[in-house]
Design a protein around this motif. Structure first.
Motif, PDB file in Angstrom:
ATOM      1  N   ASN A 133     -58.157  81.542  54.225  1.00 26.15           N
ATOM      2  CA  ASN A 133     -57.534  82.388  55.176  1.00 26.15           C
ATOM      3  C   ASN A 133     -58.561  82.946  56.196  1.00 26.15           C
ATOM      4  N   SER A 134     -59.719  82.699  56.388  1.00 23.75           N
ATOM      5  CA  SER A 134     -60.681  83.392  57.072  1.00 23.75           C
ATOM      6  C   SER A 134     -60.784  82.706  58.489  1.00 23.75           C
ATOM      7  N   ASN A 135     -60.641  83.478  59.475  1.00 18.94           N
ATOM      8  CA  ASN A 135     -60.634  82.914  61.000  1.00 18.94           C
ATOM      9  C   ASN A 135     -62.234  82.902  61.434  1.00 18.94           C
ATOM     10  N   LEU A 136     -63.004  83.103  60.383  1.00 16.34           N
ATOM     11  CA  LEU A 136     -64.401  83.207  60.808  1.00 16.34           C
ATOM     12  C   LEU A 136     -65.084  81.715  61.142  1.00 16.34           C
ATOM     13  N   LEU A 143     -71.470  76.512  56.859  1.00 12.17           N
ATOM     14  CA  LEU A 143     -71.846  76.692  58.150  1.00 12.17           C
ATOM     15  C   LEU A 143     -72.355  75.383  58.690  1.00 12.17           C
ATOM     16  N   SER A 144     -72.993  74.496  57.665  1.00 18.62           N
ATOM     17  CA  SER A 144     -73.375  73.166  58.153  1.00 18.62           C
ATOM     18  C   SER A 144     -72.083  72.447  58.737  1.00 18.62           C
ATOM     19  N   LYS A 145     -70.880  72.451  58.079  1.00 22.75           N
ATOM     20  CA  LYS A 145     -69.568  71.808  58.491  1.00 22.75           C
ATOM     21  C   LYS A 145     -69.448  72.560  59.902  1.00 22.75           C
ATOM     22  N   ILE A 146     -69.322  73.922  59.970  1.00 25.91           N
ATOM     23  CA  ILE A 146     -68.879  74.417  61.146  1.00 25.91           C
ATOM     24  C   ILE A 146     -69.600  74.079  62.444  1.00 25.91           C
ATOM     25  N   TYR A 147     -70.813  73.948  62.186  1.00 29.98           N
ATOM     26  CA  TYR A 147     -71.979  73.553  63.264  1.00 29.98           C
ATOM     27  C   TYR A 147     -72.455  72.296  63.369  1.00 29.98           C
ATOM     28  N   ASN A 148     -71.736  71.199  62.474  1.00 31.50           N
ATOM     29  CA  ASN A 148     -72.157  70.094  62.403  1.00 31.50           C
ATOM     30  C   ASN A 148     -73.715  69.840  62.378  1.00 31.50           C
ATOM     31  N   LEU A 157     -67.070  81.157  64.907  1.00 31.27           N
ATOM     32  CA  LEU A 157     -68.375  80.987  64.808  1.00 31.27           C
ATOM     33  C   LEU A 157     -68.621  79.654  65.530  1.00 31.27           C
ATOM     34  N   LYS A 158     -67.536  78.883  65.852  1.00 31.86           N
ATOM     35  CA  LYS A 158     -67.766  77.645  66.548  1.00 31.86           C
ATOM     36  C   LYS A 158     -68.221  78.027  68.150  1.00 31.86           C
ATOM     37  N   ASN A 159     -67.925  79.164  68.248  1.00 29.09           N
ATOM     38  CA  ASN A 159     -68.014  79.793  69.725  1.00 29.09           C
ATOM     39  C   ASN A 159     -69.357  80.606  69.743  1.00 29.09           C
TER      40      ASN A 159
END
Length: 255
Positions: free
Chosen positions: A184-187, A230-235, A191-193
């Motif tokens: 449920n986190s919008n982080l 974070l690895s998945k978020i930032y690829n 963080l993508k931005n």
């Protein structure tokens, strides 16, 4: 890979039965450095004892937590200041800030304590570790009153993208922990931005464990789980996440 946990209360009583084992697990997980924020005068002895036992791995901060700002906060601040200015090396003034979740009646006192401790950080050329809950706007307004920004990190960041950008514009990093793994986190979308150069890893152990340990005691060995998210978020590869966030932490806290 080398990780740094920039916020963990490993001196807390939740670790009294297995603190050494927990430390070994953390070191085996690649978490070579752990920063210890203070809470109040009662937590000082345990915090410093842990830092003395693991001098190459545990690094103390010193500050008065906003939830510890009570009727006698001036006395607590005086004791905290004596400890902070006693000649020992501290990596930050913290954990300090504003918390309007539990008790809004101490807003004036919390503001005074926060601004006072920011002044200490400036005097000592130290960063600050900021706790803010239900009070991001109020905390930013307090920082806006300062003539000089000490810099530091918004621990356990949970604000909006607009607030994140304002925080970064003032020279502060964002501390990211287990909450980023919650469904449920919008982080993740926020963080993508946000450039990863503004991100630090943290656990806030024993609180806010990442999935799949949510609801259980948190510990510093779970930092790689947060890094994997974070690895998945930032690829980016996990080792690159480790390298960048560790460099960010070393630079901010002069490690």
């Amino acid at each position: 890979m080398d990780f740094i946990d920039t916020h963990a209360h490993l001196y807390a009583e939740e670790f009294d039965l297995d603190r050494d084992e927990m430390m070994n697990r953390s070191l085996e997980a690649g978490v070579s450095k752990i920063l210890l924020p203070n809470i109040d005068i009662e937590s000082i002895d345990g915090l410093l004892a842990l830092a003395d036992k693991f001098p190459h791995n545990c690094f103390p901060m010193m500050g008065l937590h906003p939830c510890s700002v009570k009727e006698n906060y001036q006395e607590e601040l005086a004791a905290i200041k004596r400890t902070l200015f006693n000649g020992r090396k501290y990596v930050a003034v913290g954990e300090i800030g504003i918390d309007l979740y539990w008790d809004k009646s101490r807003w004036i006192e919390q503001q005074d304590a926060f601004i006072t401790q920011c002044g200490w950080a400036t005097e000592l050329s130290l960063p600050i570790a900021i706790h803010t809950r239900n009070a991001t706007r109020e905390t930013l307004d307090c920082l806006g009153q300062l003539q000089v920004q000490p810099g530091g990190v918004f621990h356990c960041f949970g604000g909006s993208l607009e607030e994140a950008n304002e925080i970064i514009s003032l020279g502060y990093a964002l501390g990211i922990g287990g909450v980023v793994t919650y469904k449920n986190s919008n982080l993740p979308e926020i963080l993508k931005n946000i450039d990863i150069k503004h991100i630090l890893l943290e656990t806030d152990a024993p609180y806010l464990s990442p999935v799949p340990y949510r609801g259980k005691r948190n510990e510093s060995s779970y930092i790689p789980i947060i890094a994997e998210t974070l690895s998945k978020i930032y690829n980016l590869p996990l080792d690159e996440i480790a390298e960048i966030t560790t460099a960010n932490s070393k630079k901010l806290f002069s490690l």
